[in-house]
Scaffold this active site. Structure first.
Site, short mmCIF file in Angstrom:
data_model
loop_
_atom_site.label_atom_id
_atom_site.label_comp_id
_atom_site.label_asym_id
_atom_site.label_seq_id
_atom_site.Cartn_x
_atom_site.Cartn_y
_atom_site.Cartn_z
N GLY A 100 -3.40 -0.30 -1.86
CA GLY A 100 -2.90 1.07 -1.91
C GLY A 100 -3.94 2.12 -1.56
O GLY A 100 -5.00 1.82 -1.01
N HIS A 122 -4.77 4.81 4.02
CA HIS A 122 -5.37 5.62 5.08
C HIS A 122 -4.86 5.01 6.38
O HIS A 122 -4.04 4.07 6.36
CB HIS A 122 -6.90 5.59 4.99
CG HIS A 122 -7.46 4.21 4.85
ND1 HIS A 122 -7.38 3.26 5.84
CD2 HIS A 122 -8.07 3.59 3.80
CE1 HIS A 122 -7.94 2.15 5.44
NE2 HIS A 122 -8.36 2.30 4.20
N GLY A 160 -6.05 2.99 8.41
CA GLY A 160 -6.25 1.54 8.58
C GLY A 160 -5.04 0.77 8.05
O GLY A 160 -4.49 -0.11 8.73
N HIS A 161 -4.62 1.10 6.83
CA HIS A 161 -3.42 0.45 6.28
C HIS A 161 -2.20 0.74 7.16
O HIS A 161 -1.41 -0.15 7.45
CB HIS A 161 -3.12 1.01 4.88
CG HIS A 161 -4.18 0.78 3.86
ND1 HIS A 161 -4.96 1.80 3.35
CD2 HIS A 161 -4.60 -0.35 3.22
CE1 HIS A 161 -5.80 1.31 2.46
NE2 HIS A 161 -5.61 0.00 2.37
N GLN A 180 -13.35 -11.43 4.81
CA GLN A 180 -12.09 -11.71 4.12
C GLN A 180 -11.08 -12.32 5.10
O GLN A 180 -10.40 -13.30 4.78
CB GLN A 180 -11.53 -10.41 3.54
CG GLN A 180 -10.06 -10.50 3.10
CD GLN A 180 -9.61 -9.23 2.41
OE1 GLN A 180 -9.88 -9.04 1.24
NE2 GLN A 180 -8.91 -8.37 3.11
N SER A 193 -11.78 3.84 4.68
CA SER A 193 -11.78 3.03 3.45
C SER A 193 -11.26 3.90 2.32
O SER A 193 -11.54 5.11 2.28
CB SER A 193 -13.21 2.58 3.14
OG SER A 193 -13.31 2.16 1.80
N ARG A 251 -12.34 3.90 -0.49
CA ARG A 251 -13.51 4.32 -1.26
C ARG A 251 -14.22 5.54 -0.65
O ARG A 251 -15.02 6.18 -1.32
CB ARG A 251 -14.51 3.18 -1.42
CG ARG A 251 -13.99 2.06 -2.32
CD ARG A 251 -15.03 0.98 -2.55
NE ARG A 251 -14.63 0.05 -3.58
CZ ARG A 251 -14.14 -1.18 -3.36
NH1 ARG A 251 -13.98 -1.62 -2.13
NH2 ARG A 251 -13.81 -1.97 -4.37
#
Ligand code: AMP
Length: 290
Positions: free
Chosen positions: A31, A34, A36-37, A154, A186, A188
């Site tokens: 969740g 941004h 990217g998602h 990942q 990100s 973050r």
């Protein structure tokens, strides 16, 4: 767009979609969307009949001193953004729904690829990732699952898990979405102060330095790592965790860039720990003695 929280319902909905002849594109996320998602959702929308997105901040993949509690969350905003991308179904469970018997006792060992780099800096991280994805893949069932190259290790771990354990899932990797100055998007990044935000751009600059050096004929990894290190260490607000040049498939560090490889960085910029990577170009005659 339907929003559900029940694991059984997710399974039943996905079975029904497939029974109706629909190919599922699945985008697992934590969740705080941004671009990217959203780019993964757009890829799924373009390539598949039905788009399923999960939103779950997975406690298993955070270490005891990491930012599980403070990880940014905004489900209402996420749902509005998902709807705009044409997502069909959002699965947003709470921790009890995902792990009804408490933290799972049976977990997925991600193997040697997960011992290095992110795995070494964040012990247990990839075990947590593989375990939650196993649950999600079993619930969603046969599908194409979309992952960002931003988290390249990942992606490699998940590809290996799917191959080694025969999940009925096709893993699709997609390019990293970046800010105009190159910083990888990100969730973050939201915690960066304006000064830290400016400083964080050095991570991508360092990765670009490595690409440029390879294009100039440098293939020796020690020189590439030194170049990247110099660029990042010149930035006082950034505290480097690692830089590395690794084989694209195994994530083992290489001495020379002679076959597909990636350069990777991880660093703390103020509080947030950020990671990024780029594929290195392989020169056509690399490694040939003539
Ligand atoms: P997360 O919510 O951070 O777990 O990320 C969910 C998915 O989005 C993962 O497959 C990530 O690799 C991917 N992702 C995160 N940031 C980016 C980005 N900047 N560009 C492309 N994909 C991304």
């Amino acid at each position: 767009m339907d929003v559900i929280a029940g694991a059984d319902e997710l399974g039943a909905r996905c079975d029904a979609l497939r029974a109706g002849g629909q190919a599922i594109g699945f985008v697992p996320t934590m969740g705080f969307f941004h671009d990217g998602h959203l780019s993964l959702m757009r890829a799924a929308r373009a390539e598949r009949d039905a788009v399923v997105v999960s939103i779950f901040v997975n406690p298993l993949q955070f270490g005891p001193k990491e930012d599980f509690g403070s990880y940014p969350r905004d489900i209402d905003r996420d749902l509005a953004l998902g709807e705009k991308q044409g997502v069909d179904l959002v699965f947003a469970p709470d921790v009890d729904e995902m792990y009804p018997e408490g933290p799972p006792e049976v977990t997925v060992d991600p193997g040697p690829i997960a011992d290095r780099l992110e795995g070494a800096s964040r012990p247990g991280h990839f075990r947590g990732v593989c375990t939650v994805l196993s649950r999600l893949f079993h619930l969603v069932g046969p599908s194409r699952a979309y992952f960002g190259e931003k988290d390249a290790q990942q992606l490699a771990v998940v590809r290996k898990m799917v191959r080694d354990l025969a999940f009925p899932v096709e893993v699709a990797g997609r390019a990293t979405a970046r800010e105009p100055d190159g910083l990888a998007m990100s969730s973050r990044n939201t915690f960066l102060s304006p000064r830290e935000r400016r400083a964080a751009a050095c991570l991508y600059s360092a990765l670009r330095d490595a690409v440029d050096a390879v294009l100039d004929g440098v293939t020796d990894a020690t020189s590439l790592v030194r170049k990247m290190r110099e660029r990042i260490e010149a930035e006082p607000l950034v505290s480097l965790d690692y830089v590395a040049v690794v084989d694209e498939d195994t994530f083992e560090e290489v001495d020379e860039v002679l076959r597909p490889a990636r350069s990777l960085v991880a660093a703390r910029v103020g509080k947030p720990r950020l990671i990024d990577n780029v594929a290195l170009p392989v020169r056509e005659n690399a490694g040939r003695e003539d």
